[in-house]
Design a protein around this motif. Structure first.
Motif, PDB file in Angstrom:
ATOM      1  N   SER A 173      -3.310  -3.793   5.604  1.00 10.75           N
ATOM      2  CA  SER A 173      -3.971  -3.500   7.013  1.00 10.75           C
ATOM      3  C   SER A 173      -5.566  -3.635   6.815  1.00 10.75           C
ATOM      4  O   SER A 173      -6.337  -3.197   7.568  1.00 10.75           O
ATOM      5  N   GLY A 174      -6.044  -2.174   5.707  1.00 10.74           N
ATOM      6  CA  GLY A 174      -6.733  -1.875   5.049  1.00 10.74           C
ATOM      7  C   GLY A 174      -7.748  -2.280   4.091  1.00 10.74           C
ATOM      8  O   GLY A 174      -6.483  -2.795   3.694  1.00 10.74           O
ATOM      9  N   ALA A 175      -8.963  -1.949   3.828  1.00 12.78           N
ATOM     10  CA  ALA A 175      -9.037  -1.972   2.032  1.00 12.78           C
ATOM     11  C   ALA A 175      -8.241  -0.978   1.070  1.00 12.78           C
ATOM     12  O   ALA A 175      -8.494  -0.666   1.772  1.00 12.78           O
ATOM     13  N   ASP A 176      -8.450  -2.257  -0.145  1.00 11.38           N
ATOM     14  CA  ASP A 176      -8.208  -0.993  -0.867  1.00 11.38           C
ATOM     15  C   ASP A 176      -9.469  -0.452  -1.562  1.00 11.38           C
ATOM     16  O   ASP A 176     -10.832  -1.163  -1.956  1.00 11.38           O
ATOM     17  N   ASP A 177      -9.168   0.657  -2.021  1.00 10.15           N
ATOM     18  CA  ASP A 177     -10.100   1.686  -2.517  1.00 10.15           C
ATOM     19  C   ASP A 177     -10.807   1.327  -3.919  1.00 10.15           C
ATOM     20  O   ASP A 177     -11.407   2.181  -4.754  1.00 10.15           O
ATOM     21  N   TYR A 178      -9.456   1.194  -5.076  1.00 15.31           N
ATOM     22  CA  TYR A 178      -8.740   0.239  -5.881  1.00 15.31           C
ATOM     23  C   TYR A 178      -8.907   1.914  -6.573  1.00 15.31           C
ATOM     24  O   TYR A 178      -9.910   2.056  -8.038  1.00 15.31           O
ATOM     25  N   LYS A 179      -8.840   3.195  -6.523  1.00 13.72           N
ATOM     26  CA  LYS A 179      -8.863   4.442  -7.418  1.00 13.72           C
ATOM     27  C   LYS A 179      -7.210   4.842  -6.859  1.00 13.72           C
ATOM     28  O   LYS A 179      -6.832   5.845  -7.016  1.00 13.72           O
ATOM     29  N   SER A 180      -7.371   5.384  -4.994  1.00 14.73           N
ATOM     30  CA  SER A 180      -5.900   6.035  -4.663  1.00 14.73           C
ATOM     31  C   SER A 180      -4.489   5.412  -4.957  1.00 14.73           C
ATOM     32  O   SER A 180      -4.683   4.606  -5.073  1.00 14.73           O
ATOM     33  N   GLN A 181      -4.347   6.887  -5.466  1.00 15.46           N
ATOM     34  CA  GLN A 181      -2.465   6.481  -5.856  1.00 15.46           C
ATOM     35  C   GLN A 181      -1.540   6.788  -4.587  1.00 15.46           C
ATOM     36  O   GLN A 181      -1.244   7.596  -4.184  1.00 15.46           O
ATOM     37  N   PRO A 182      -0.190   6.030  -4.310  1.00 17.05           N
ATOM     38  CA  PRO A 182      -0.002   4.665  -5.149  1.00 17.05           C
ATOM     39  C   PRO A 182      -0.225   3.046  -4.934  1.00 17.05           C
ATOM     40  O   PRO A 182      -0.469   1.922  -5.764  1.00 17.05           O
ATOM     41  N   SER A 183      -1.300   2.529  -3.944  1.00 17.40           N
ATOM     42  CA  SER A 183      -1.355   1.674  -4.013  1.00 17.40           C
ATOM     43  C   SER A 183      -2.873   1.420  -3.090  1.00 17.40           C
ATOM     44  O   SER A 183      -3.728   0.586  -2.486  1.00 17.40           O
ATOM     45  N   GLY A 184      -4.013   2.337  -3.529  1.00 13.81           N
ATOM     46  CA  GLY A 184      -5.233   2.094  -2.772  1.00 13.81           C
ATOM     47  C   GLY A 184      -5.581   2.544  -1.688  1.00 13.81           C
ATOM     48  O   GLY A 184      -6.636   2.484  -0.597  1.00 13.81           O
ATOM     49  N   ASP A 185      -4.711   3.159  -0.276  1.00 17.28           N
ATOM     50  CA  ASP A 185      -5.107   3.249   0.703  1.00 17.28           C
ATOM     51  C   ASP A 185      -5.282   2.361   1.625  1.00 17.28           C
ATOM     52  O   ASP A 185      -6.140   2.201   2.152  1.00 17.28           O
ATOM     53  N   ALA A 186      -4.819   1.428   1.105  1.00 17.37           N
ATOM     54  CA  ALA A 186      -4.540   0.513   1.992  1.00 17.37           C
ATOM     55  C   ALA A 186      -3.808  -0.547   3.504  1.00 17.37           C
ATOM     56  O   ALA A 186      -4.457  -1.063   4.061  1.00 17.37           O
ATOM     57  N   GLY A 187      -3.204   0.950   3.624  1.00 17.95           N
ATOM     58  CA  GLY A 187      -2.658   1.096   5.049  1.00 17.95           C
ATOM     59  C   GLY A 187      -1.393  -0.346   5.034  1.00 17.95           C
ATOM     60  O   GLY A 187      -0.400  -0.401   3.790  1.00 17.95           O
ATOM     61  N   GLU A 188      -0.616   0.149   6.009  1.00 20.08           N
ATOM     62  CA  GLU A 188       0.433  -0.597   6.626  1.00 20.08           C
ATOM     63  C   GLU A 188       0.610  -2.045   5.792  1.00 20.08           C
ATOM     64  O   GLU A 188      -0.826  -2.732   5.991  1.00 20.08           O
ATOM     65  N   ARG A 189       2.008  -3.120   6.183  1.00 18.70           N
ATOM     66  CA  ARG A 189       1.579  -4.190   5.765  1.00 18.70           C
ATOM     67  C   ARG A 189       1.783  -5.419   6.152  1.00 18.70           C
ATOM     68  O   ARG A 189       2.652  -5.222   6.935  1.00 18.70           O
ATOM     69  N   LEU A 190       0.497  -6.425   6.432  1.00 22.51           N
ATOM     70  CA  LEU A 190       0.361  -6.858   7.494  1.00 22.51           C
ATOM     71  C   LEU A 190       1.027  -8.526   7.298  1.00 22.51           C
ATOM     72  O   LEU A 190       2.538  -9.265   8.296  1.00 22.51           O
ATOM     73  N   ALA A 191       1.694  -8.935   5.812  1.00 22.40           N
ATOM     74  CA  ALA A 191       1.772 -10.307   5.797  1.00 22.40           C
ATOM     75  C   ALA A 191       2.436 -10.348   4.309  1.00 22.40           C
ATOM     76  O   ALA A 191       1.921  -9.732   3.491  1.00 22.40           O
ATOM     77  N   CYS A 192       3.684 -11.004   4.065  1.00 25.06           N
ATOM     78  CA  CYS A 192       4.467 -10.946   2.717  1.00 25.06           C
ATOM     79  C   CYS A 192       4.537 -12.229   2.759  1.00 25.06           C
ATOM     80  O   CYS A 192       4.859 -13.601   3.185  1.00 25.06           O
ATOM     81  N   GLY A 193       5.059 -12.793   1.435  1.00 24.07           N
ATOM     82  CA  GLY A 193       4.820 -13.868   0.609  1.00 24.07           C
ATOM     83  C   GLY A 193       5.737 -13.951  -0.052  1.00 24.07           C
ATOM     84  O   GLY A 193       5.572 -13.427  -1.327  1.00 24.07           O
ATOM     85  N   VAL A 194       7.145 -14.356  -0.978  1.00 20.55           N
ATOM     86  CA  VAL A 194       7.951 -14.754  -1.516  1.00 20.55           C
ATOM     87  C   VAL A 194       6.997 -15.048  -3.095  1.00 20.55           C
ATOM     88  O   VAL A 194       7.221 -16.501  -2.573  1.00 20.55           O
ATOM     89  N   ILE A 195       7.756 -15.098  -3.996  1.00 21.66           N
ATOM     90  CA  ILE A 195       7.100 -15.090  -5.126  1.00 21.66           C
ATOM     91  C   ILE A 195       8.089 -15.458  -5.807  1.00 21.66           C
ATOM     92  O   ILE A 195       9.189 -15.002  -6.742  1.00 21.66           O
ATOM     93  N   SER A 196       8.951 -17.893  -6.089  1.00 19.99           N
ATOM     94  CA  SER A 196      10.002 -17.279  -6.733  1.00 19.99           C
ATOM     95  C   SER A 196       9.436 -19.052  -7.108  1.00 19.99           C
ATOM     96  O   SER A 196       8.945 -19.484  -6.631  1.00 19.99           O
ATOM     97  N   GLU A 197      10.776 -19.240  -8.047  1.00 21.08           N
ATOM     98  CA  GLU A 197      10.955 -20.771  -8.388  1.00 21.08           C
ATOM     99  C   GLU A 197      11.332 -21.490  -7.199  1.00 21.08           C
ATOM    100  O   GLU A 197      12.388 -21.332  -6.784  1.00 21.08           O
TER     101      GLU A 197
END
Length: 197
Positions: A173-197
């Motif tokens: 939901s938000g921008a990654d600050d490229y330094k905060s642990q563990p995920s850049g303080d980027a907020g909630e997860r809005l969209a997802c896609g599975v990478i598989s064969e």
């Protein structure tokens, strides 16, 4: 005598023509054999040529697609999506190929086979799954390319996106600050896609 000269001349011309055809055939065969590798479904490196990933929002609605292609330095990820909030958003590869809505926590943390810290600006980072932020326009659309230099589509490698169980792409939901642990303080997860064969 003139008759024999004409016959010999014609025979010589036909011989030259035959040789020219033969050289053309050899050249054509060589060209075809060099192109054969391009058209095969399994590249010489045994990497997957490309993957199409469908992105879903928290309501399990399809909002876009992502194409992942191998390049000399990792993989290139091309995202095309709609119906997202305008602005900057964190975009990451997560460790589990599971996208259970609405919170997508099933995808786990960032893909991190090297055990690094999060963020391009962290001295011990980044995670292999850290990607550049994406910008969504005022109409909710995004078309963006991202480079992931620490991962591969080659199976069996420690940093393969096609590891057992797969991996996932995530838009936050938000921008990654490229330094905060563990995920850049980027907020909630809005969209997802599975990478598989």
């Amino acid at each position: 005598m003139k008759k024999y000269i004409v016959i010999y001349s014609l025979a010589f011309v036909m011989l030259l023509a035959a040789c020219a055809d033969k050289e053309y055939d050899v050249e054509e065969t060589q060209n075809n054999s060099s192109n054969a590798g391009v058209k095969t479904s399994a590249p010489v490196s045994e990497e997957t040529e490309k993957l199409e990933v469908t992105m879903y929002n928290q309501d399990k609605e399809k909002i876009g697609t992502t194409t992942i292609r191998p390049v000399y330095t990792g993989v290139k990820i091309t995202l095309e999506a709609t119906d997202l909030p305008p602005g900057m958003h964190g975009f990451h590869i997560h460790e589990n190929g599971i996208c259970e809505a609405p919170d997508f926590k099933s995808s786990g943390g960032h893909f991190n086979p090297t055990g690094g810290k999060h963020g391009f600006e962290h001295p011990e980072g980044p995670h292999a799954g850290d990607l550049q932020n994406i910008k969504v326009d005022q109409d909710g659309n995004v078309f963006a390319d991202a480079a992931a230099e620490m991962v591969t589509l080659e199976k069996g490698k420690n940093n393969s996106l096609l590891k057992e169980g797969g991996t996932a792409l995530m838009i936050h939901s938000g921008a990654d600050d490229y330094k905060s642990q563990p995920s850049g303080d980027a907020g909630e997860r809005l969209a997802c896609g599975v990478i598989s064969e």
